[in-house]
Design an enzyme around this catalytic site. Structure first.
Site, mmCIF file in Angstrom:
data_model
loop_
_atom_site.group_PDB
_atom_site.id
_atom_site.type_symbol
_atom_site.label_atom_id
_atom_site.label_comp_id
_atom_site.label_asym_id
_atom_site.label_seq_id
_atom_site.Cartn_x
_atom_site.Cartn_y
_atom_site.Cartn_z
ATOM 1 N N LYS A 1 -27.046 0.657 -7.421
ATOM 2 C CA LYS A 1 -26.966 2.106 -7.647
ATOM 3 C C LYS A 1 -28.198 2.672 -8.343
ATOM 4 C CE LYS A 1 -24.402 3.655 -11.046
ATOM 5 N NZ LYS A 1 -23.258 4.013 -11.895
ATOM 6 N N LYS B 1 -30.092 5.858 -6.740
ATOM 7 C CA LYS B 1 -30.069 7.120 -7.512
ATOM 8 C C LYS B 1 -31.500 7.572 -7.817
ATOM 9 C CE LYS B 1 -25.838 8.110 -9.363
ATOM 10 N NZ LYS B 1 -25.123 9.374 -9.258
ATOM 11 N N ASN B 2 -32.330 6.590 -8.133
ATOM 12 C CA ASN B 2 -33.742 6.853 -8.418
ATOM 13 C C ASN B 2 -34.436 7.508 -7.215
ATOM 14 O OD1 ASN B 2 -36.110 6.743 -9.890
ATOM 15 N ND2 ASN B 2 -36.636 4.712 -9.155
ATOM 16 N N LYS B 3 -33.965 7.111 -6.024
ATOM 17 C CA LYS B 3 -34.527 7.674 -4.779
ATOM 18 C C LYS B 3 -33.765 8.938 -4.350
ATOM 19 C CE LYS B 3 -37.466 4.269 -4.089
ATOM 20 N NZ LYS B 3 -38.908 4.524 -4.232
ATOM 21 N N THR C 1 -12.160 6.553 3.187
ATOM 22 C CA THR C 1 -11.143 7.206 2.372
ATOM 23 C C THR C 1 -11.767 8.268 1.477
ATOM 24 O OG1 THR C 1 -10.027 5.063 2.291
ATOM 25 C CG2 THR C 1 -9.238 6.752 0.789
ATOM 26 N N ASP D 1 -22.786 5.805 -2.395
ATOM 27 C CA ASP D 1 -21.702 5.617 -1.426
ATOM 28 C C ASP D 1 -22.181 5.975 -0.020
ATOM 29 O OD1 ASP D 1 -18.912 5.272 -0.501
ATOM 30 O OD2 ASP D 1 -19.066 7.415 -0.121
ATOM 31 N N HIS E 1 0.812 -1.222 0.000
ATOM 32 C CA HIS E 1 0.000 0.000 0.000
ATOM 33 C C HIS E 1 0.851 1.281 0.000
ATOM 34 C CE1 HIS E 1 -3.504 2.359 0.342
ATOM 35 N NE2 HIS E 1 -4.210 1.599 1.151
ATOM 36 N N TYR F 1 -13.559 5.429 9.550
ATOM 37 C CA TYR F 1 -12.665 6.098 8.583
ATOM 38 C C TYR F 1 -13.157 5.735 7.192
ATOM 39 C CZ TYR F 1 -8.113 6.452 6.006
ATOM 40 O OH TYR F 1 -7.097 6.743 5.127
ATOM 41 N N HIS G 1 -27.304 9.262 -2.625
ATOM 42 C CA HIS G 1 -25.967 8.963 -3.137
ATOM 43 C C HIS G 1 -25.590 7.540 -2.719
ATOM 44 C CE1 HIS G 1 -21.726 9.003 -3.938
ATOM 45 N NE2 HIS G 1 -21.829 10.199 -4.507
#
Length: 612
Positions: free
Chosen positions: A406, A410-412, A441, A417, A327, A439, A415
């Site tokens: 999604k 989105k329809n509702k 990112t 995420d 990482h 946390y 967002h």
């Protein structure tokens, strides 16, 4: 991606690097205000009042002095955080990094043309390797499209670290060796290393000026596979990379002292484009259940992956693939990009090689034979035992939620995420009976050499909503209002973090200035609420969106009583990979995932019930 590549002649991958804005230093007042807000879910009135006093004292006293010094530092650097972050987050860390720091994920080919099938490892391996090498060539020619948000270019520096990059252990601090060069910059290594049954082999992927083809790669991989399966296993030097960092550094120094040729072999591995790992196992995987494959990639055979390498491409006996990456040099989105490119190519070609079957007379792979003695063999055995002991403690639950994705959120007007983050907050609250510091990112690649910022998803608004969902006296309308308030807060915070207005990296900078000046650690950082709210790497939920493509990833938890929670989003599904430590009696990755899936239904139901 193909369309983007067609357009890419107009722009070069790294052409905007010099014109990107410098990473800003946020206002001290704003950062401290946001910090105070973030500790509220974890404090009673008395604790909060005490922390408020500490923050006020810090702001008017030592904090202001440290902030001025940070502003001075920022004047002389385009990214005031870059070197600090690399050292503090990665290179100074002494715990074994292969398991605790690396990220991993499966290739999505099993979802279309390459379902698990014994006997396909070598042929499929030659094809996927070839597509990876094509991507390397695109990068060398600077034809990988510049990532943008709208018309604004993002920093592409991390792509330089994808190939020919390796971490090297040090006694107190590791370092990163990067050998990659674009064509305009000069020569770049063109060999790969293959690990199989404790042995290491190397061969060039350019022959007479041309990239080797899948049939030629197949010949090389078959040669190695046959040799390793008909002869005794090798010593498994690679297992040393899974050891605690200082122990590995000492073992490496001893190995080099034993024979100078060992250093040349280590440098061959360090500079290689990537490490191709041949595993003997056949992990189960379906498009709905990723648990076994993800575990195999993250915690598989330590003798066939080089834990310090930026890119281990892992192949299994049943023809499924994955990656395991250090990482330190880059974040997961870089790997997502190449993984998606390779998967699209395999999909477009129906999983086959459609070119010439001709195999040129190319040199056979050369074995890298290390000079070892009893002490080295003992170090290897100790490293393996330590790694397998820790790896066996890891619980992985990775599944696809297929009721919706999604498209419906989105329809509702939700967002996707934020939808997953709030569902996770509710799941954690239901499982543990209290809020979980989290946390997420946030990406700061709008800025020169920008990487990430911490987005603290456990907000006051999220907790109020979770409480309302558990309180039978609260009606649906009120629950929905609280949920939408939590959405709005989350979305604003994510926007702020990506714009360089987060506070966690700012506070880290102030702490590091104090340390560099030899000053005592300010009380703000020793206050119990600082770590209770996640500060200093104490988040019980370590989470990240892997993106909106067919690519999934996983990390281990940040703390022993925590979870790692990576997910990706598609039109028709959400895929989640959750990790926890079995030795922690409080945590259960399986339960957390199932409760998150239940929360998805509850949240959509909430929107349906109120006819919005």
């Amino acid at each position: 991606m193909e369309n983007q590549l067609a357009k890419s002649t107009e722009e070069r991958t790294f052409q905007y690097q010099d014109s990107l804005p410098s990473l800003p230093v946020p206002s001290l007042e704003e950062s401290l205000k946001k910090y105070l807000e973030s500790v509220k879910p974890f404090a009673n009135q008395e604790e909060y009042k005490k922390t408020e006093e500490i923050v006020q004292k810090f702001q008017s006293g030592i904090g202001e002095k440290l902030h001025q010094k940070l502003l001075e530092r920022a004047k002389g650097k385009r990214n005031w955080l870059e070197e600090w972050w690399l050292n503090v987050a990665y290179l100074d860390v002494r715990i074994p990094s292969q398991l605790n720091v690396n990220f991993a994920g499966p290739a999505a080919h099993f979802e279309h043309y390459w379902p698990p099938k014994e006997g396909t490892q070598l042929e499929r391996g030659s094809i996927t390797l070839w597509h990876n090498l094509n991507y390397w060539q695109l990068l060398r020619k600077e034809k990988v499209p510049v990532h943008k948000v709208g018309n604004t270019p993002l920093d592409m520096n991390q792509f330089r670290m994808l190939f020919s990059t390796c971490k090297v252990p040090g006694i107190t601090r590791d370092s990163i060796m990067n050998y990659f060069r674009t064509e305009s910059e000069g020569r770049s290594p063109n060999h790969i290393v293959v690990l199989c049954r404790g042995r290491a082999f190397v061969f060039d992927v350019i022959h007479e000026g041309c990239l080797v083809t899948p049939p030629e790669l197949l010949r090389q991989l078959t040669y190695i596979h046959k040799k390793c399966h008909s002869e005794p296993d090798g010593p498994g030097i690679a297992a040393l990379t899974s050891e605690e960092r200082t122990r590995w550094a000492k073992a490496r120094e001893y190995l080099i002292g034993l024979d100078p040729e060992n250093l040349a072999l280590l440098e061959k591995i360090q500079s290689s484009l990537l490490v191709y790992s041949m595993e003997d196992s056949s992990p189960h995987v379906t498009p709905e259940d990723y648990s076994e494959i993800i575990a195999a990639i993250l915690i598989g055979d330590p003798t066939v992956r080089w834990g310090d390498k930026s890119y281990n491409l892992i192949s299994f006996s049943n023809g499924v693939f994955g990656c395991n990456c250090d990482h330190a040099p880059f974040d997961a989105m870089i790997m997502v990009n190449i993984s998606y490119y390779v998967d699209e190519k395999i999909f477009q070609n129906e999983g086959r090689w459609k070119g010439s079957e001709k195999v040129r007379d190319i040199p056979l792979p050369e074995e890298l034979i290390f000079i070892v003695d009893e002490k080295v063999l003992n170090d290897i055995n100790q490293a393996k035992a330590q790694y397998l002991r820790e790896a066996s403690d890891l619980q992985i639950a990775a599944y696809a939620f297929t009721s919706f994705g999604k498209k419906l959120t989105k329809n509702k007007m939700l967002h996707p995420d934020t939808f997953i983050q709030l569902a996770l907050q509710l799941a954690y609250y239901r499982l543990h009976g209290h809020p979980g510091c989290c946390y997420e990112t946030a990406m700061t690649r709008h800025f020169y050499h920008g990487r990430t910022e911490t987005m603290r998803s456990c907000t006051v608004e999220a907790v109020r909503w979770c409480q309302s969902m558990q309180d039978p006296s609260v009606n649906l309308r009120e629950r929905q209002q609280k949920m939408l308030q939590a959405f709005a807060k989350h979305n604003k915070m994510m926007k702020d973090c990506s714009a360089g207005k987060g506070f966690d990296r700012h506070l880290l900078g102030l702490l590091l200035i104090a340390k560099e000046e030899g000053l005592p650690v300010p009380e703000l950082f020793t206050d119990p609420l600082f770590s209770k709210s996640g500060g200093g790497g104490n988040f019980v939920l370590s989470t990240s969106l892997v993106g909106y493509l067919r690519v999934q990833g996983v990390v281990v938890p940040m703390v022993h009583n925590g979870y790692g929670f990576f997910y990706h989003i598609r039109d028709d599904r959400f895929v989640v990979a959750c990790s926890a430590w079995k030795s922690c009696p409080e945590t259960d990755a399986e339960k957390l995932v199932q409760l998150t899936f239940c929360a998805f239904h509850d949240m959509i139901q909430l929107m349906n019930s109120t006819h919005l």
